[in-house]
Write a protein that holds these residues in place. Structure first.
Motif, mmCIF file in Angstrom:
data_model
loop_
_atom_site.group_PDB
_atom_site.id
_atom_site.type_symbol
_atom_site.label_atom_id
_atom_site.label_comp_id
_atom_site.label_asym_id
_atom_site.label_seq_id
_atom_site.Cartn_x
_atom_site.Cartn_y
_atom_site.Cartn_z
ATOM 1 N N SER A 83 16.681 -0.680 32.896
ATOM 2 C CA SER A 83 18.030 -0.224 33.256
ATOM 3 C C SER A 83 18.343 -0.413 34.732
ATOM 4 O O SER A 83 19.509 -0.475 35.120
ATOM 5 C CB SER A 83 18.190 1.256 32.900
ATOM 6 O OG SER A 83 17.430 2.080 33.780
ATOM 7 N N GLY A 84 17.300 -0.466 35.570
ATOM 8 C CA GLY A 84 17.521 -0.583 37.005
ATOM 9 C C GLY A 84 18.017 0.695 37.653
ATOM 10 O O GLY A 84 18.601 0.672 38.739
ATOM 11 N N ALA A 85 17.783 1.830 36.991
ATOM 12 C CA ALA A 85 18.265 3.112 37.511
ATOM 13 C C ALA A 85 17.595 3.457 38.833
ATOM 14 O O ALA A 85 16.395 3.250 39.009
ATOM 15 C CB ALA A 85 18.007 4.215 36.484
ATOM 16 N N ARG A 86 18.378 4.015 39.750
ATOM 17 C CA ARG A 86 17.832 4.472 41.024
ATOM 18 C C ARG A 86 17.195 5.844 40.886
ATOM 19 O O ARG A 86 16.316 6.205 41.655
ATOM 20 C CB ARG A 86 18.940 4.547 42.086
ATOM 21 C CG ARG A 86 19.683 3.253 42.342
ATOM 22 C CD ARG A 86 18.798 2.179 42.907
ATOM 23 N NE ARG A 86 18.166 2.593 44.158
ATOM 24 C CZ ARG A 86 17.243 1.877 44.800
ATOM 25 N NH1 ARG A 86 16.826 0.730 44.285
ATOM 26 N NH2 ARG A 86 16.730 2.301 45.924
ATOM 27 N N GLU A 87 17.680 6.629 39.902
ATOM 28 C CA GLU A 87 17.139 7.972 39.685
ATOM 29 C C GLU A 87 16.966 8.229 38.199
ATOM 30 O O GLU A 87 17.731 7.720 37.376
ATOM 31 C CB GLU A 87 18.072 9.051 40.277
ATOM 32 C CG GLU A 87 18.230 9.001 41.779
ATOM 33 C CD GLU A 87 19.051 10.170 42.308
ATOM 34 O OE1 GLU A 87 19.204 11.164 41.569
ATOM 35 O OE2 GLU A 87 19.523 10.077 43.455
ATOM 36 N N VAL A 88 15.967 9.046 37.866
ATOM 37 C CA VAL A 88 15.756 9.524 36.507
ATOM 38 C C VAL A 88 15.910 11.042 36.515
ATOM 39 O O VAL A 88 15.228 11.727 37.290
ATOM 40 C CB VAL A 88 14.360 9.143 35.986
ATOM 41 C CG1 VAL A 88 14.157 9.691 34.570
ATOM 42 C CG2 VAL A 88 14.167 7.633 36.009
ATOM 43 N N TRP A 89 16.815 11.540 35.692
ATOM 44 C CA TRP A 89 17.024 12.981 35.603
ATOM 45 C C TRP A 89 16.437 13.475 34.281
ATOM 46 O O TRP A 89 16.890 13.087 33.199
ATOM 47 C CB TRP A 89 18.517 13.314 35.655
ATOM 48 C CG TRP A 89 19.148 13.042 36.990
ATOM 49 C CD1 TRP A 89 18.572 12.454 38.075
ATOM 50 C CD2 TRP A 89 20.503 13.336 37.368
ATOM 51 N NE1 TRP A 89 19.465 12.361 39.117
ATOM 52 C CE2 TRP A 89 20.661 12.897 38.712
ATOM 53 C CE3 TRP A 89 21.576 13.920 36.720
ATOM 54 C CZ2 TRP A 89 21.858 13.015 39.397
ATOM 55 C CZ3 TRP A 89 22.780 14.047 37.397
ATOM 56 C CH2 TRP A 89 22.920 13.605 38.731
ATOM 57 N N ILE A 90 15.429 14.335 34.381
ATOM 58 C CA ILE A 90 14.810 14.922 33.191
ATOM 59 C C ILE A 90 15.499 16.264 32.939
ATOM 60 O O ILE A 90 15.306 17.222 33.689
ATOM 61 C CB ILE A 90 13.301 15.111 33.388
ATOM 62 C CG1 ILE A 90 12.636 13.779 33.775
ATOM 63 C CG2 ILE A 90 12.659 15.648 32.126
ATOM 64 C CD1 ILE A 90 11.171 13.908 34.138
ATOM 65 N N CYS A 91 16.317 16.308 31.893
ATOM 66 C CA CYS A 91 17.152 17.484 31.627
ATOM 67 C C CYS A 91 16.650 18.166 30.361
ATOM 68 O O CYS A 91 17.003 17.751 29.238
ATOM 69 C CB CYS A 91 18.617 17.075 31.464
ATOM 70 S SG CYS A 91 19.202 15.883 32.696
ATOM 71 N N VAL A 92 15.830 19.164 30.514
ATOM 72 C CA VAL A 92 15.242 19.829 29.353
ATOM 73 C C VAL A 92 15.293 21.339 29.529
ATOM 74 O O VAL A 92 15.301 21.841 30.651
ATOM 75 C CB VAL A 92 13.774 19.393 29.127
ATOM 76 C CG1 VAL A 92 13.688 17.905 28.853
ATOM 77 C CG2 VAL A 92 12.905 19.780 30.308
ATOM 78 N N PRO A 93 15.331 22.108 28.419
ATOM 79 C CA PRO A 93 15.249 23.568 28.521
ATOM 80 C C PRO A 93 13.847 23.987 28.926
ATOM 81 O O PRO A 93 12.896 23.194 28.867
ATOM 82 C CB PRO A 93 15.589 24.033 27.103
ATOM 83 C CG PRO A 93 15.234 22.881 26.232
ATOM 84 C CD PRO A 93 15.502 21.652 27.034
ATOM 85 N N LEU A 94 13.721 25.244 29.342
ATOM 86 C CA LEU A 94 12.436 25.720 29.849
ATOM 87 C C LEU A 94 11.328 25.609 28.807
ATOM 88 O O LEU A 94 10.172 25.350 29.153
ATOM 89 C CB LEU A 94 12.575 27.177 30.306
ATOM 90 C CG LEU A 94 13.493 27.421 31.501
ATOM 91 C CD1 LEU A 94 13.526 28.906 31.838
ATOM 92 C CD2 LEU A 94 13.051 26.617 32.713
ATOM 93 N N GLU A 95 11.660 25.785 27.515
ATOM 94 C CA GLU A 95 10.610 25.743 26.498
ATOM 95 C C GLU A 95 10.024 24.347 26.297
ATOM 96 O O GLU A 95 8.976 24.192 25.676
ATOM 97 C CB GLU A 95 11.135 26.276 25.164
ATOM 98 C CG GLU A 95 12.323 25.526 24.606
ATOM 99 C CD GLU A 95 13.640 26.192 24.995
ATOM 100 O OE1 GLU A 95 14.626 26.012 24.274
ATOM 101 O OE2 GLU A 95 13.655 26.898 26.033
ATOM 102 N N MET A 96 10.699 23.321 26.846
ATOM 103 C CA MET A 96 10.171 21.954 26.757
ATOM 104 C C MET A 96 9.568 21.503 28.080
ATOM 105 O O MET A 96 9.480 20.310 28.369
ATOM 106 C CB MET A 96 11.275 20.986 26.319
ATOM 107 C CG MET A 96 11.735 21.147 24.883
ATOM 108 S SD MET A 96 12.957 19.879 24.409
ATOM 109 C CE MET A 96 11.964 18.387 24.542
ATOM 110 N N GLY A 97 9.164 22.463 28.901
ATOM 111 C CA GLY A 97 8.629 22.134 30.212
ATOM 112 C C GLY A 97 7.422 21.210 30.168
ATOM 113 O O GLY A 97 7.175 20.428 31.090
ATOM 114 N N GLY A 98 6.643 21.278 29.071
ATOM 115 C CA GLY A 98 5.470 20.424 28.966
ATOM 116 C C GLY A 98 5.820 18.955 28.932
ATOM 117 O O GLY A 98 5.015 18.102 29.355
#
Length: 460
Positions: free
Chosen positions: A198-213
């Motif tokens: 994709s050539g993305a400059r940033e990756v945003w990991i958007c998850v709820p707290l229960e998926m922190g792993g």
């Protein structure tokens, strides 16, 4: 593989360009001020040294207070306000050095003041102009930063909506990877490959707290990639207060509910209370004396009403008001709010409550340090005990000192809180104030109180 390209703001970041601009703004301002004061552009060597010191102080303080960072997401009003604080500090430092060096007779005070004022105008004007140009460019699709989103569909939809609502920040989605409850780590190589393509400059990991792993697994899968990685946890349904990142005992922490009034902010808030409170106390003293006489003449009993309220960090503090009711006794542990046509209120008391003049003695509480001029209004202890289990985060309004006026009051939330909804709205405004506190917000509330906050149809 998609080739990454750098935008103008990435090739020439604010951290590099703006300090240089500030330096030339100060130099130009000092030269122009010298011409204005002495009629020549040829600066004496001691003024050259003073110019260099002012520029050094300004750049160092701006760096310390974050004036050269987070330009993409910081509102221009915040940039200008922060710059003003830095320039005031620079002025104090410069004049202090001149005084300590016993060189006041060798420097023109008009030159110092003119240089600081003019340089601030140039520096602030440059910031406003730059933000306007960048915002227009981003709205047209230029100078944008490419983002790849990873997370459950519901969270990605919320983030995408927020990005569309803040087009001026210049973010563009170039890829999405939806995660499901049964997250399978076998898909990580495929996710990493998609992000690379994709050539993305940033990756945003958007998850709820229960998926922190999943965060650690995704972060590890991207260890060989150069894209910046951000973790955007989902706190939906949680009432946060001044949330931020910090480091404690060598560990990173997400502060979910902390007071903003610590460190320098606490000093600034106290200085504001002392200076403004002292001035107002001097101005209102004749009025207070007249009110005291009127209360004593029109009804038997003390002039002041004293009652314990909850102060900062849950401590009990004694708060003063002019007595507006006839002397009476409440049942133990019970506080009855004043209502319309309340028979307990004296004629002079009705006027005092309607105009908020009954609260003037609280400026003494401000000078004592028990209250602030601006803050959440203090409620009776019995009301705190009643509402703390009914209104979420009710007691978090006590993380700061109570105030004579507040954000809730200038927005019309004064007087009787006869329904739970009214109290919920008041608490909502109080928490917003705490979460967004600044000196400029306090001054705005004080000004609004002067023009709109003294009288209210709900105050009786």
């Amino acid at each position: 593989m998609f080739k990454q390209t750098q935008g103008l703001t990435e090739r020439y970041p604010a951290q590099l360009i703006v300090p240089v601009f500030d330096f030339f703004a100060i130099v130009c301002a000092c030269v122009i001020a010298f011409k204005f004061r002495f009629g020549t552009f040829d600066l004496h060597e001691r003024y050259v040294l003073a110019t260099a010191l002012i520029a050094l102080f300004a750049i160092l303080l701006n760096s310390m207070f974050g004036g050269y960072s987070r330009w993409r997401t910081t509102p221009v009003s915040t940039l200008v306000a922060r710059l003003l604080m830095v320039w005031v500090a620079v002025g104090l430092l410069a004049t202090s050095l001149i005084f300590l060096a016993d060189a006041s007779v060798r420097f023109s005070r008009l030159w110092v003041a003119s240089s600081l004022l003019l340089s601030y105008i140039i520096a602030a004007g440059g910031r406003v102009l730059a933000q306007i140009i960048l915002r227009k460019a981003r709205m047209k699709g230029r100078a944008r930063r490419s983002i790849f989103l990873v997370g459950p569909s519901s969270q990605l939809l919320q983030v995408a909506r927020s990005m569309r609502a803040a087009k001026g920040e210049g973010y563009s989605i170039v890829g999405v990877e939806r995660l499901y409850s049964g997250f399978n780590e076998q898909s990580l190589p495929n996710i990493a490959a998609r992000i690379e393509m994709s050539g993305a400059r940033e990756v945003w990991i958007c998850v709820p707290l229960e998926m922190g792993g999943a965060v650690r697994s995704i972060f590890y899968a991207l260890r060989n990639h150069t894209a910046e990685v951000r973790f955007i946890p989902d706190f939906q349904g949680m009432q946060l207060l001044n949330h931020r990142f910090s480091e404690v005992a060598g560990h990173f922490a997400i502060d979910l509910s902390v007071t903003p009034l610590s460190g320098m902010a606490r000093i600034i808030k106290r200085a504001e209370d002392l200076m403004v409170g002292s001035l107002i106390t001097l101005l209102i003293t004749p009025v207070c004396l007249l009110i005291a006489v009127a209360i004593k003449v029109t009804s038997p009993g003390p002039i002041l009403f004293k009652q314990y309220r909850t102060g900062a960090n849950g401590r009990r503090v004694k708060v003063y008001k002019f007595r507006s009711m006839r002397v009476h006794k409440e049942k133990e542990g019970q506080i009855t709010q004043a209502t319309k046509n309340d028979q307990r209120i004296t004629p002079i008391g009705a006027f005092l409550r309607k105009t908020s003049l009954d609260e003037l003695p609280q400026f003494y509480n401000v000078l004592q340090g028990r209250m602030s001029i601006v803050g959440p209004r203090p409620h009776a202890l019995a009301h705190n005990d009643y509402y703390k289990d009914l209104v979420e985060s009710y007691m978090r309004r006590h993380k700061v000192k109570p105030g004579i006026t507040g954000w809730a009051q200038v927005n019309g939330l004064r007087g009787e809180t006869d329904t739970l909804e009214k109290m919920e709205r008041r608490v909502e405004y109080d928490l917003w104030y705490i979460d967004n506190w600044s000196l400029w917000l306090d001054l705005r509330i004080i000004i609004l109180t002067v023009f709109t906050g003294f009288t209210n149809k709900n105050a009786y």
